[in-house]
Design an enzyme around this catalytic site. Structure first.
Site, PDB file in Angstrom:
ATOM      1  N   CYS A 168      -2.573   8.287   1.278  1.00 23.06           N
ATOM      2  CA  CYS A 168      -3.661   7.583   1.965  1.00 23.06           C
ATOM      3  C   CYS A 168      -4.995   8.333   1.883  1.00 23.06           C
ATOM      4  O   CYS A 168      -6.055   7.750   2.129  1.00 23.06           O
ATOM      5  CB  CYS A 168      -3.290   7.335   3.424  1.00 23.06           C
TER       6      CYS A 168
ATOM      7  N   HIS B 276      -9.650   5.923   7.288  1.00 26.37           N
ATOM      8  CA  HIS B 276      -8.433   5.290   6.767  1.00 26.37           C
ATOM      9  C   HIS B 276      -7.825   4.346   7.801  1.00 26.37           C
ATOM     10  O   HIS B 276      -7.677   4.704   8.968  1.00 26.37           O
ATOM     11  CB  HIS B 276      -7.436   6.381   6.383  1.00 26.37           C
TER      12      HIS B 276
ATOM     13  N   ASN C 208      -2.172  -1.318   6.382  1.00 23.71           N
ATOM     14  CA  ASN C 208      -2.471  -0.041   5.732  1.00 23.71           C
ATOM     15  C   ASN C 208      -2.242  -0.184   4.224  1.00 23.71           C
ATOM     16  O   ASN C 208      -1.099  -0.278   3.778  1.00 23.71           O
ATOM     17  CB  ASN C 208      -1.545   1.031   6.328  1.00 23.71           C
TER      18      ASN C 208
END
Ligand code: ACO
Length: 344
Positions: free
Chosen positions: A117, A271, A301
């Site tokens: 990520c 993020h 996500n």
């Protein structure tokens, strides 16, 4: 007048997500869960999943083409591709090389980078370093993942979190000097556009709290695939606690490096892992939540895709304006984390 030196800036961006939408009710239909639980614990309402064998280079092509078009770049203007992903099309060739072929770029370097990520932050950092070293003038930095390929749909504590998506940026040199040594330019810290400060971190000793995939240490076999051993495994509470602390820490650090106060930052583009992580980070930093934009409700996500997708949407909505101070931050598997402070 306080000055700062920069060598690169984001000159254009693009994004792409699959068409297929899965709402929280999809999970509620076969698992002991509900739209209410998922929305309240994560902020996620729906996510996009790529269908069939659509790989990450195919999904990213539209994002990359959009970034090139938005910046008025031809394929020949691109000196390199840095492709941040942990869901490459294959072990090899790299997704960067596959994307190079799709875009018809004949002469450039191209490689994949695995930081989960945190991939887009790592990708920008590496590209900025290559530009500073005089190795390139325009680098296509892609942050993209197809995490639907690693979801265990029977694991109710993780399956709802992840979606697929791709974002792309062209990182360009601020200097017109092609071969000379003057690759940085100095200017007024209240107006010069570019990447001001970068903080890139990792701690492999914590890697076990978030794992996925087969590889040389976990060879793919029919039994392992059938048992979902290749899928995402996560200690959600540990990831959550670590993420809030780490995001706040690196955010403060890039501000300190430049002497800029956290209160001066216009947008905290962080993020998109969980809405409550974003709220926790805002609380720790003492900043209003309005400065922490989010689109997690619509995409979940998307790993390395979240930051460039969100930035592109902000540009399209007119929310990101020239001169804005933007603080990018991310935490991901590894564990990796990092932040970049830039002026748009
Ligand atoms: N529906 C209903 N109940 C559930 C579900 C579900 N989908 N999932 C778990 N539960 C239950 C658990 O079994 C547990 O029940 P118990 O109390 O009887 O044992 C209860 O809900 C609470 O579970 P927790 O895991 O404590 O729930 P939490 O509030 O921590 O939320 C979550 C879970 C959303 C995964 C959270 O820990 C989280 O977001 N962590 C961060 C992880 C993350 O975002 N990872 C993304 C990848 S990493 C990254 O991008 C940084």
């Amino acid at each position: 007048m306080k000055t700062i030196s920069v060598c690169s800036y984001i000159s254009s961006m693009g994004m792409s997500v699959p068409d297929k939408v899965s709402t929280n009710d999809y999970f509620a239909a076969y698992l002991d869960t509900s739209d209410e639980w998922i929305s309240e614990r994560s902020g996620i309402k729906e996510r996009r999943w790529a269908e069939g064998d659509i790989g990450i280079s195919e999904l990213s092509e539209r994002a990359a083409r959009q970034a090139l078009a938005n910046g008025g770049f031809t394929p020949q203007d691109i000196d390199g591709i840095v492709f941040a992903t942990v869901t490459p099309d294959y072990a090899f060739p790299s997704s960067a090389c596959l994307l190079q072929k799709r875009l018809g770029i004949t002469q450039c370097f191209a490689f994949d980078l695995a930081a989960a990520c945190s991939g887009f932050i790592y990708g920008l950092s590496v590209a900025d370093g290559l530009i500073a070293a005089g190795r390139a003038r325009n680098i296509l930095v892609v942050g993209a993942d197809v995490l639907s390929s690693l979801i265990n749909k029977q694991d109710r504590s993780t399956c709802f979190l992840f979606g697929d998506g791709a974002g792309a940026a062209v990182l360009s040199s601020v200097s017109n000097n092609e071969t000379g040594s003057k690759r940085y330019i100095e200017g007024n810290i209240t107006e010069l556009s570019g990447l001001y400060a970068i903080d890139m971190r990792s701690d492999g000793s914590l890697g076990g709290i978030l794992t996925a995939g087969t590889g040389s240490a976990l060879r793919a076999s029919a039994e392992r695939i059938a048992a979902n051993e290749h899928c995402i495994k996560m200690d959600g509470r540990e990831v959550f606690k670590f993420a809030v602390r780490a995001l706040a820490d690196v955010s403060l650090n890039v501000c300190q490096k430049t002497g800029i106060n956290i209160s001066e930052v216009t947008h905290f583009v962080s993020h998109q892992a969980n809405m409550r992580i974003l709220q926790g980070m805002a609380k720790q930093l003492g900043i209003p939540e309005e400065r922490v934009p989010s689109n997690i409700a619509r995409y979940g996500n998307t790993s390395a895709g979240t930051i460039p997708i969100l930035l592109t949407e902000m540009i399209d909505l007119g929310r990101l304006k020239k001169g804005d101070l933007v603080l990018l931050s991310a935490v991901g598997a590894g564990i990796t984390w990092g932040a970049i402070l830039l002026r748009w």
